[in-house]
Design an enzyme around this catalytic site. Sequence first.
Site, short mmCIF file in Angstrom:
data_model
loop_
_atom_site.label_atom_id
_atom_site.label_comp_id
_atom_site.label_asym_id
_atom_site.label_seq_id
_atom_site.Cartn_x
_atom_site.Cartn_y
_atom_site.Cartn_z
CG ASP A 41 2.99 -8.98 2.13
OD1 ASP A 41 3.83 -8.07 1.96
OD2 ASP A 41 2.26 -8.94 3.01
CB SER A 97 -0.94 -0.13 1.11
OG SER A 97 -0.52 -0.10 2.17
#
Length: 151
Positions: A125, A15
């Site tokens: 991730d 993010s």
Amino acid sequence: MKKVLFVCLGNICRSPMAEAIMRHELSIRHLETSFLVDSAATSHWEVGSKPHRGTQKILSEHGIDCSTIRARQITQQDFLDSDIIIGMDKNNIKDLLAIAPNETKDKIHLFMSAVPEKETLEVPDPYYTGDFEETYRLVSEGVNEWLRLLF
């Protein structure tokens, strides 16, 4: 001004990368006053941390600054204030939907849902995969599609 919030688990890899890339793209296009871009985590584990060193490195290699970004956890106010909330993977979406006020759930979207023919993909991730290059490629592609959709 539209408020865009990118969300991942810890707010140190994906993010903040999306936040930094979108800010960079908006600056290049002279549109930085059109959007307020931020990022947050669904967890509290990394609150106050700088982006992961792998995120910092890959962004620096592409001339993108992330020095002002610090991890934070999403708040109830974020759901109310944001125009769009973009989760990086399906677990993020599930967690966001579980804590979002009912009237804000329609603001939540999967990051890659904006990318034609990749709508159901997740952004892996890199904290776990170690592949910051792949994450950068996917996030760059997604950010450009979100900018296209939001204008």
